[in-house]
Design an enzyme around this catalytic site. Structure first.
Site, mmCIF file in Angstrom:
data_model
loop_
_atom_site.group_PDB
_atom_site.id
_atom_site.type_symbol
_atom_site.label_atom_id
_atom_site.label_comp_id
_atom_site.label_asym_id
_atom_site.label_seq_id
_atom_site.Cartn_x
_atom_site.Cartn_y
_atom_site.Cartn_z
ATOM 1 N N GLY A 1 39.752 42.224 40.069
ATOM 2 C CA GLY A 1 38.391 42.072 39.547
ATOM 3 C C GLY A 1 37.513 43.230 39.962
ATOM 4 O O GLY A 1 36.717 43.756 39.173
ATOM 5 N N ASN B 1 44.481 41.954 45.878
ATOM 6 C CA ASN B 1 44.482 41.596 47.299
ATOM 7 C C ASN B 1 45.899 41.215 47.734
ATOM 8 O O ASN B 1 46.321 41.513 48.854
ATOM 9 C CB ASN B 1 43.520 40.424 47.553
ATOM 10 N N CYS C 1 47.852 41.014 41.159
ATOM 11 C CA CYS C 1 46.941 40.487 42.179
ATOM 12 C C CYS C 1 46.675 41.618 43.171
ATOM 13 O O CYS C 1 47.588 42.026 43.901
ATOM 14 C CB CYS C 1 47.565 39.283 42.880
ATOM 15 N N CYS D 1 38.355 39.433 44.880
ATOM 16 C CA CYS D 1 39.338 39.588 43.800
ATOM 17 C C CYS D 1 39.596 41.088 43.635
ATOM 18 O O CYS D 1 38.700 41.823 43.201
ATOM 19 C CB CYS D 1 38.810 38.979 42.502
ATOM 20 N N HIS E 1 40.350 40.621 32.480
ATOM 21 C CA HIS E 1 39.038 40.512 33.145
ATOM 22 C C HIS E 1 37.912 40.757 32.152
ATOM 23 O O HIS E 1 38.026 41.639 31.286
ATOM 24 C CB HIS E 1 38.921 41.563 34.265
HETATM 25 N N1 LIG Z 1 43.520 34.800 39.169
HETATM 26 C C1 LIG Z 1 44.116 36.066 38.706
HETATM 27 C C2 LIG Z 1 45.287 36.493 39.629
HETATM 28 C C3 LIG Z 1 44.837 36.832 41.068
HETATM 29 C C4 LIG Z 1 43.939 38.026 41.118
HETATM 30 C C5 LIG Z 1 43.159 38.249 42.412
HETATM 31 N N2 LIG Z 1 43.358 37.300 43.472
HETATM 32 C C6 LIG Z 1 43.277 39.687 42.902
HETATM 33 O O1 LIG Z 1 43.148 39.941 44.109
HETATM 34 O O2 LIG Z 1 43.444 40.570 42.023
HETATM 35 C C7 LIG Z 1 44.623 35.889 37.258
HETATM 36 O O3 LIG Z 1 44.838 34.733 36.851
HETATM 37 O O4 LIG Z 1 44.794 36.908 36.594
#
Ligand SMILES: N[C@H](CCC[C@H](N)C(=O)O)C(=O)O
Length: 319
Positions: free
Chosen positions: A251, A108, A106, A248, A190
Site C-alpha cells: 500500500g 511487510n 505482501c 501495509c 490498490h
Molecule cells: N491484503 C493484501 C495482502 C497483504 C498486503 C500487506 N500486508 C503488505 O504489507 O503489502 C491483499 O489482499 O492484496
C-alpha cells in the site's frame, strides 16, 4: 562458478528439488503438530510456516481459524515458505489473508521473509530472490533488522487490478457520493484516496465499501494518503481480506508511486503509517519501487491441527 551454482551452494540442506523434508511431528491419526513463527512489519503481523520442512496443505477454513485472534493464533496474513518453482529463485512464498484468500504480494511480509530465512541460515546471505504468485522479488539485508525490497514495477493499467475503466491518472465512482482515487497494482490491487487528515479519514466505513465494490471483481486494498510535503506522507490502509492493518507495505509503494505519477511527490518518500514508517523510492516508469523498513520476530510456537485424509496424503507425499 556460475551464478546458478553459487546460488545453490548458498542453501543449507536445501536441494533444489526440495525433496529433503522433515515431516511434521505426527500424533494420533490425523493430528499433526505444526511449528510456526510469529513476526510483524510495523505491526502488520504474520504467522510464518515453513512448508519445506513441515509440508501440509492447509484448507481455507483452517487458515481462517488460525487467523482468529481469540480462537487461533491471530494474524493479518499467513506466509508460507516453499521451495522455488523457477531456477532463478531461492524460494517461493505464498501469502494468505486472514480470511483465507490467497494473494499475490505482501511488502511487510517480504521483509519478514528475508529475516526468517537469513536468521535460520536457510540461505547463506542476501540478496534473497523469492517468487510470489506473479513476481520475483529481491530482498536485501541492510543490518539492524532493516531490510530493503525490490518490489517490482507498479502497474497503472486498471485492468491489472482488475477495474474496468479507461486508463487515466485518476478515477471516480459514485457511491452515491463521488469518490476519486488513483489506482495501481503492485502485483496486488490498490486504490489510493487523498485525504487532508488521515486521523479523520473514514478508513473503515469507506474502505470496507470500496474494498468489496463490484467495480473491483477481485477486491482491492484501499489507501488513504495525507500529503505532508513532497517528501513525506501519512497513510492508512483498509486491506483486502484483513481490514485496516497497522501498516501495509504494498500500500505504501502504491501510494507513493501514484503520488509521484500525479506530480505530487519527489522520488524518495518517508511514509508514516500507524505502526511506524517506511522509506519508498521510485525513479519513475520502467523502474521498480524500492521499499526499506524493519522486520521483527516475536515468538516461536507450535499448534496442533487435525488434518483430513487427503491432507494426510498430501502431507505424506510431500515428505
Ligand atoms: N491484503 C493484501 C495482502 C497483504 C498486503 C500487506 N500486508 C503488505 O504489507 O503489502 C491483499 O489482499 O492484496
Amino acid at each position: 562458478m556460475s551464478k546458478q551454482k553459487q546460488r545453490s551452494s548458498r542453501h543449507r540442506h536445501r536441494p533444489r528439488n526440495g525433496r529433503e523434508r522433515r515431516p511434521a511431528a505426527t500424533e494420533p491419526e490425523g493430528v499433526i503438530t505444526l511449528p510456526f513463527t510469529k513476526m510483524h512489519g510495523l505491526g502488520n503481523d504474520f504467522v510464518v510456516l515453513d512448508m519445506i520442512s513441515h509440508p501440509v496443505n492447509l484448507t481455507t477454513e483452517q487458515i481462517r481459524q488460525l487467523s482468529d485472534r481469540n480462537l487461533g493464533i491471530g494474524f493479518d496474513q499467513m506466509l508460507v515458505i516453499d521451495a522455488p518453482r523457477r531456477p532463478d529463485a531461492d524460494f517461493s512464498y505464498r501469502i494468505f489473508n486472514g480470511d483465507g484468500t490467497e494473494v499475490e504480494h505482501c511488502g511487510n511480509g517480504a521483509r519478514c521473509f528475508a529475516r526468517y530465512v537469513l536468521e535460520r541460515g536457510l540461505i547463506a546471505n542476501a540478496p534473497v530472490r523469492v517468487q510470489t504468485a506473479n513476481r520475483l522479488l529481491e530482498l536485501h539485508d541492510d543490518g539492524d533488522h532493516q531490510y530493503r525490497v525490490d518490489m517490482g514495477e507498479p502497474d497503472f493499467n486498471p485492468e491489472s487490478l482488475p477495474f474496468s475503466a479507461e486508463p487515466a491518472l485518476e478515477y471516480s465512482l459514485q457511491l452515491p457520493e463521488e469518490v476519486r482515487f488513483f489506482a495501481a497494482s503492485m502485483g496486488n490491487p490498490h486504490i489510493v484516496l487523498l485525504t487532508d487528515n488521515c486521523d479523520k479519514a473514514p478508513v473503515h466505513e469507506l474502505g470496507s465499501k470500496l474494498c468489496t465494490h463490484s467495480a473491483f471483481p477481485q477486491g482491492v486494498n484501499v489507501g488513504f494518503m495525507q500529503i505532508i510535503d513532497r517528501d513525506n506522507i501519512r497513510l492508512r490502509v483498509h486491506e483486502r481480506g484483513a481490514g485496516e492493518t497497522l501498516a501495509c507495505g504494498t500500500g505504501a509503494c502504491a501510494a507513493v508511486a501514484c503520488g509521484i505519477r500525479a506530480g505530487l511527490l519527489n522520488h524518495t518518500v518517508h511514509v508514516e503509517l500507524r505502526g511506524g514508517s517506511l522509506n519508498i523510492n521510485w525513479q519513475g516508469e520502467g523502474y521498480p519501487v524500492l521499499m526499506s523498513g524493519p522486520a521483527e520476530s516475536v515468538f516461536e510456537g507450535t499448534i496442533k491441527l487435525t488434518i483430513t485424509a487427503d491432507q494426510e496424503t498430501a502431507h505424506g507425499n510431500r515428505r
